[in-house]
Scaffold this motif. Sequence first.
Motif, PDB file in Angstrom:
ATOM      1  N   PHE A  45      41.827  40.586  37.031  1.00  0.00           N
ATOM      2  CA  PHE A  45      43.252  40.562  36.670  1.00  0.00           C
ATOM      3  C   PHE A  45      43.721  41.932  36.179  1.00  0.00           C
ATOM      4  CE2 PHE A  45      42.924  35.783  36.061  1.00  0.00           C
ATOM      5  CZ  PHE A  45      43.630  35.511  37.220  1.00  0.00           C
ATOM      6  N   MET A  46      42.881  42.604  35.409  1.00  0.00           N
ATOM      7  CA  MET A  46      43.246  43.949  34.943  1.00  0.00           C
ATOM      8  C   MET A  46      43.399  44.906  36.127  1.00  0.00           C
ATOM      9  SD  MET A  46      40.820  44.322  31.576  1.00  0.00           S
ATOM     10  CE  MET A  46      41.257  46.028  31.281  1.00  0.00           C
ATOM     11  N   GLU A  47      42.481  44.836  37.083  1.00  0.00           N
ATOM     12  CA  GLU A  47      42.559  45.718  38.250  1.00  0.00           C
ATOM     13  C   GLU A  47      43.804  45.418  39.073  1.00  0.00           C
ATOM     14  OE1 GLU A  47      41.983  48.701  40.806  1.00  0.00           O
ATOM     15  OE2 GLU A  47      40.836  48.389  38.968  1.00  0.00           O
ATOM     16  N   LEU A  48      44.099  44.124  39.273  1.00  0.00           N
ATOM     17  CA  LEU A  48      45.292  43.759  40.046  1.00  0.00           C
ATOM     18  C   LEU A  48      46.553  44.230  39.329  1.00  0.00           C
ATOM     19  CD1 LEU A  48      44.303  40.195  41.301  1.00  0.00           C
ATOM     20  CD2 LEU A  48      44.300  42.341  42.606  1.00  0.00           C
ATOM     21  N   ALA A 119      37.295  38.147  49.675  1.00  0.00           N
ATOM     22  CA  ALA A 119      38.430  38.146  48.740  1.00  0.00           C
ATOM     23  C   ALA A 119      38.665  39.528  48.158  1.00  0.00           C
ATOM     24  CB  ALA A 119      38.177  37.137  47.615  1.00  0.00           C
ATOM     25  N   TYR A 120      37.597  40.197  47.736  1.00  0.00           N
ATOM     26  CA  TYR A 120      37.749  41.513  47.119  1.00  0.00           C
ATOM     27  C   TYR A 120      38.198  42.558  48.137  1.00  0.00           C
ATOM     28  CZ  TYR A 120      36.332  40.426  42.377  1.00  0.00           C
ATOM     29  OH  TYR A 120      36.318  39.954  41.083  1.00  0.00           O
ATOM     30  N   LEU A 121      37.710  42.471  49.369  1.00  0.00           N
ATOM     31  CA  LEU A 121      38.179  43.408  50.400  1.00  0.00           C
ATOM     32  C   LEU A 121      39.648  43.164  50.736  1.00  0.00           C
ATOM     33  CD1 LEU A 121      35.061  43.544  52.760  1.00  0.00           C
ATOM     34  CD2 LEU A 121      35.880  45.335  51.194  1.00  0.00           C
ATOM     35  N   CYS A 122      40.062  41.890  50.776  1.00  0.00           N
ATOM     36  CA  CYS A 122      41.480  41.590  51.022  1.00  0.00           C
ATOM     37  C   CYS A 122      42.359  42.083  49.882  1.00  0.00           C
ATOM     38  CB  CYS A 122      41.678  40.089  51.234  1.00  0.00           C
ATOM     39  SG  CYS A 122      41.167  39.490  52.854  1.00  0.00           S
ATOM     40  N   MET A 123      41.888  41.915  48.644  1.00  0.00           N
ATOM     41  CA  MET A 123      42.686  42.403  47.517  1.00  0.00           C
ATOM     42  C   MET A 123      42.789  43.930  47.537  1.00  0.00           C
ATOM     43  SD  MET A 123      41.835  39.785  44.400  1.00  0.00           S
ATOM     44  CE  MET A 123      40.158  39.323  44.796  1.00  0.00           C
ATOM     45  N   TRP A 124      41.715  44.581  47.934  1.00  0.00           N
ATOM     46  CA  TRP A 124      41.784  46.032  48.101  1.00  0.00           C
ATOM     47  C   TRP A 124      42.784  46.370  49.202  1.00  0.00           C
ATOM     48  CZ3 TRP A 124      37.397  49.419  50.529  1.00  0.00           C
ATOM     49  CH2 TRP A 124      37.745  50.771  50.436  1.00  0.00           C
ATOM     50  N   GLY A 125      42.748  45.595  50.278  1.00  0.00           N
ATOM     51  CA  GLY A 125      43.688  45.811  51.377  1.00  0.00           C
ATOM     52  C   GLY A 125      45.142  45.611  50.960  1.00  0.00           C
ATOM     53  N   MET A 126      45.373  44.739  49.987  1.00  0.00           N
ATOM     54  CA  MET A 126      46.739  44.519  49.508  1.00  0.00           C
ATOM     55  C   MET A 126      47.337  45.796  48.938  1.00  0.00           C
ATOM     56  SD  MET A 126      46.307  40.866  47.523  1.00  0.00           S
ATOM     57  CE  MET A 126      47.824  41.059  46.594  1.00  0.00           C
ATOM     58  N   PHE A 127      46.504  46.581  48.274  1.00  0.00           N
ATOM     59  CA  PHE A 127      47.012  47.740  47.550  1.00  0.00           C
ATOM     60  C   PHE A 127      46.577  49.069  48.137  1.00  0.00           C
ATOM     61  CE2 PHE A 127      46.618  44.247  44.458  1.00  0.00           C
ATOM     62  CZ  PHE A 127      47.954  44.120  44.126  1.00  0.00           C
ATOM     63  N   GLY A 128      45.403  49.083  48.768  1.00  0.00           N
ATOM     64  CA  GLY A 128      44.867  50.343  49.273  1.00  0.00           C
ATOM     65  C   GLY A 128      44.496  51.261  48.119  1.00  0.00           C
ATOM     66  N   LYS A 131      41.061  54.592  44.224  1.00  0.00           N
ATOM     67  CA  LYS A 131      40.727  54.113  42.880  1.00  0.00           C
ATOM     68  C   LYS A 131      40.464  52.609  42.894  1.00  0.00           C
ATOM     69  CE  LYS A 131      43.160  57.643  40.242  1.00  0.00           C
ATOM     70  NZ  LYS A 131      44.254  57.937  39.327  1.00  0.00           N
ATOM     71  N   GLN A 132      41.308  51.879  43.589  1.00  0.00           N
ATOM     72  CA  GLN A 132      41.101  50.446  43.714  1.00  0.00           C
ATOM     73  C   GLN A 132      39.829  50.169  44.524  1.00  0.00           C
ATOM     74  OE1 GLN A 132      44.165  51.884  44.345  1.00  0.00           O
ATOM     75  NE2 GLN A 132      45.045  51.246  42.404  1.00  0.00           N
ATOM     76  N   GLY A 133      39.579  50.990  45.530  1.00  0.00           N
ATOM     77  CA  GLY A 133      38.382  50.828  46.354  1.00  0.00           C
ATOM     78  C   GLY A 133      37.108  50.938  45.537  1.00  0.00           C
TER      79      GLY A 133
END
Length: 189
Positions: A45-48, A119-128, A131-133
Amino acid sequence: MQQIILGSAGFLLYFIYDINSVRKQNRLLQKFFAAGTILVVLSLFMELWFAWGQCSHRIGRMIGFGIGAMCFLALLIYTLFFALPFEQTYCEENRLRAAYTEGVYGLCRHPGVLWFAGAYLCMWGMFGGWKQGIYFLLMIFWNYLYIIFQDLWTFPQTFFNYREYQKNTPFLIPNKESIQACFYSVRKQ
């Protein structure tokens, strides 16, 4: 950076939980799986939240990857908390018992890792963003190390049929036979 520390600490608690479940079976340490899960979810949640503030809010990209992330998270929750008997798996003292080998656990020995990574790859894909990677790839890496530990040390000492399960079911990547076994056991139910 805090989310990386929290998520990593969550995985450390998972390792301690597993060691305790086989060796000492200390009641306090039996709570570490739940505590680790809270830390991993909190770090997510913090990362998102951080990523939301940093991204350019490309709505189409976020919706597409967000739907994928939600589907993978639903599969992960089902696999970890509903496909297995919850109390026996996470709350009771660990004693030698049979590994569950049907349903999604007929697909591969660690299907939750597939859904977690998806799920984590999709969430990374949401933001690119790199740092998120770093965060998302590090959490996938910790999860992968954790299942290697479970597959080599924890589960062979926990499940009397685990060596046979290892021979008959792929570690991580499903094959034709395991996909058929999964669908057959689901239809049987």
